[in-house]
Scaffold this active site. Structure first.
Site, PDB file in Angstrom:
ATOM      1  N   LYS A   1       0.845  -1.202   0.000  1.00  0.00           N
ATOM      2  CA  LYS A   1       0.000   0.000   0.000  1.00  0.00           C
ATOM      3  C   LYS A   1       0.876   1.246   0.000  1.00  0.00           C
ATOM      4  CE  LYS A   1      -3.924   2.015   2.579  1.00  0.00           C
ATOM      5  NZ  LYS A   1      -4.791   1.891   3.773  1.00  0.00           N
TER       6      LYS A   1
ATOM      7  N   SER B   1      -9.682   1.911   2.847  1.00  0.00           N
ATOM      8  CA  SER B   1      -8.800   2.627   1.945  1.00  0.00           C
ATOM      9  C   SER B   1      -7.787   1.741   1.212  1.00  0.00           C
ATOM     10  CB  SER B   1      -8.045   3.703   2.721  1.00  0.00           C
ATOM     11  OG  SER B   1      -7.234   3.120   3.715  1.00  0.00           O
TER      12      SER B   1
ATOM     13  N   SER C   1      -9.897  -0.426   7.042  1.00  0.00           N
ATOM     14  CA  SER C   1      -9.313  -0.314   5.699  1.00  0.00           C
ATOM     15  C   SER C   1      -8.603  -1.543   5.142  1.00  0.00           C
ATOM     16  CB  SER C   1      -8.342   0.858   5.657  1.00  0.00           C
ATOM     17  OG  SER C   1      -9.060   2.041   5.468  1.00  0.00           O
TER      18      SER C   1
HETATM   19  N1  GLN Z   1     -13.158   4.230   6.019  1.00  0.00           N
HETATM   20  C1  GLN Z   1     -12.611   4.648   7.261  1.00  0.00           C
HETATM   21  C2  GLN Z   1     -12.194   6.093   7.173  1.00  0.00           C
HETATM   22  O1  GLN Z   1     -12.497   6.688   6.207  1.00  0.00           O
HETATM   23  C3  GLN Z   1     -11.436   3.782   7.641  1.00  0.00           C
HETATM   24  C4  GLN Z   1     -10.184   4.172   6.987  1.00  0.00           C
HETATM   25  C5  GLN Z   1      -9.019   3.333   7.420  1.00  0.00           C
HETATM   26  O2  GLN Z   1      -9.152   2.325   8.084  1.00  0.00           O
HETATM   27  N2  GLN Z   1      -7.839   3.796   7.049  1.00  0.00           N
HETATM   28  O3  GLN Z   1     -11.588   6.649   8.050  1.00  0.00           O
END
Ligand code: GLN
Length: 453
Positions: free
Chosen positions: A60, A135, A159
């Site tokens: 990532k 994400s 994420s």
């Molecule tokens: N979707 C969640 C957010 O927007 C989680 C994001 C994540 O785990 N990095 O914060």
């Protein structure tokens, strides 16, 4: 079969599908083939092989890789190449995996659909009109599309698990502190964890084994013994006690998702496990608590992007203008929204009402889990309330988007480990089963996931 063959197969697949899936932000073929060549030379010597010997991996793009562009999918870092490796990147090298490239994500890991990438969204390999989740959407899509053997993602509020569920692969968020965060670009430091995304549970155990462990470079790294995760995969779940929170199968959960979860529980029952309904009473407060805490931490962490130290620098006549212009141009809409929300929650006069209150609710949420884990080995529910949604469907509606994490966020706030494993399909799209464990009990989480799989 040589490592060069494996890396060649990975690049061949990428050239076939990545123009459609768009999982990668950066590829470095020369570097990958050099690494492959070096590993092939080792094959001749009969030297002992690393745990991930020769496996093509994707990382990532918020994980620092020496000499390999690391953008966090942000315009701010579009030309940023780190001078050092994150601890996990070092550990992948030590385990002799080959890094193929860097994977798309929501900008600074803020989002759940990949549509917040400032470059382009990744598409769900099962249906290109749908989001891959986020994400770590690039990390999940690349594995699902067979472009890499495994990938690393990061999980702050879901994420790793949510994109794994949307893409029909296995995603593990380890216990907070198990895997070093050194070199992970911080979003919310008290929640961020790096973990594996793989095709199956056994691979997840291999990757976790390779990246877990104490690191003096991360002050929140835990000094715990790392068990042998592979030997935990016994297939035996007889007598295992499963708690199923009623809040995780109630309002807002797609009936087809619920059906898949219930049939997964039947499978586990057939293997000798027992399940009962339990309650995590503060679940309703988790999303609000998370968005206050994560945004507060983000507003502080992202202060380092000032146009001086990292990445893009705007033309300006004085320092204030330099900050202002660099940050206005460098950050996307969602990142700005979080910085403003976090700054507000931390400002004097509001701190007690928002940040401090959210910290207290976080403790209550953690206690919910402690209470259930006093009587149960694992907690099981869906990973996300629905399967993947269509690209563009929720972009203008951040609140709906935030609710996609309703069953992953409480786990993050409690700091405990959880894996998402595929458990069926709804309308042709994969559904994920979330298996949640006690702190540092990844062995049980993986054992249950493996027995079910
Ligand atoms: N979707 C969640 C957010 O927007 C989680 C994001 C994540 O785990 N990095 O914060």
């Amino acid at each position: 079969l040589t490592v060069t063959d494996l890396v060649g197969a990975s690049y061949k697949r990428i050239s076939e599908v990545d123009s459609k899936v768009k999982a990668f932000l950066t590829l470095d073929e020369e570097r990958a083939f050099n690494e492959a060549g070096a590993l092939d030379a080792k094959l001749q010597t009969g030297e002992e092989r690393g745990l991930l010997f020769g496996l093509p991996a994707g990382i990532k793009d918020n994980i620092s890789t020496e000499g390999l562009r690391t953008t966090c999918a942000s315009q701010f870092l579009k030309n940023f190449t780190p001078v050092y490796d994150a601890t996990v990147a070092k550990k992948l090298k030590a385990a002799q995996a080959v890094t193929i490239g860097k994977l798309n994500m929501d900008e600074f890991a803020m989002g759940g659909s990949n549509e917040n990438s400032s470059f382009f969204p990744t598409h769900n390999p099962w249906n290109l009109d749908y989001v891959p989740g986020g994400s770590s959407g690039g990390s999940a899509a690349a594995v699902a599309a067979g472009e890499v053997y495994f990938s690393l993602g990061s999980d702050t509020g879901g994420s790793i698990r949510q994109p794994a569920a949307y893409c029909g692969v296995v995603g593990l968020k380890p216990t907070y502190g198990l895997v070093s965060r050194f070199g992970l670009v911080a979003f919310a430091s008290s929640l961020d964890q790096i973990g594996p995304i793989t095709k199956n549970v056994e691979d997840s155990a291999y990757v976790l084994q390779s990246i877990a462990g104490y690191d003096e470079m991360d002050s929140t790294s835990a000094k715990v013994d790392i068990p042998d995760y592979l030997s935990a995969l016994t297939g035996d779940v007889k007598g295992l006690r499963i708690g199923v929170p009623k809040e995780y199968l109630g309002q807002g959960i797609d009936p087809k998702v619920k059906e898949s979860v219930l049939s997964a529980l039947k499978v586990l029952e057939g293997l000798g496990a027992v399940w009962e309904e339990v309650s995590l009473p503060h679940t309703d407060y988790a999303v609000a608590t998370y968005y206050l805490l994560a945004s507060s931490e983000a507003s502080s962490n992202l202060a380092r992007f000032d146009g001086v130290r990292y990445g893009e620098r705007a033309d300006a006549d004085n320092l204030i203008e330099l900050y202002h212009k660099s940050r206005s141009q460098g950050f996307g809409t969602e990142v700005k929204r979080r910085i403003m929300l976090g700054t507000y929650a931390l400002s004097s006069g509001y701190y007690d009402a928002y940040y401090l209150k959210a910290q207290k609710v976080r403790t209550l949420i953690k206690q919910d889990f402690d209470q259930v884990f006093a009587n149960y080995d694992v907690i099981i529910g869906p990973t996300a309330p629905t399967p993947a949604f269509k690209l563009g469907e929720q972009v203008d509606d951040p609140l709906t988007m935030y609710l996609n994490d309703i069953v992953t966020i409480p786990v993050s706030l409690a700091g405990v480990p959880a894996v998402s494993v595929p458990c069926g399909f709804a309308d042709g799209l994969p559904v994920g089963l979330q298996i949640i464990g006690k702190a540092f009990d990844e062995a049980t989480v993986l054992r249950v996931a493996h027995a079910f799989e």
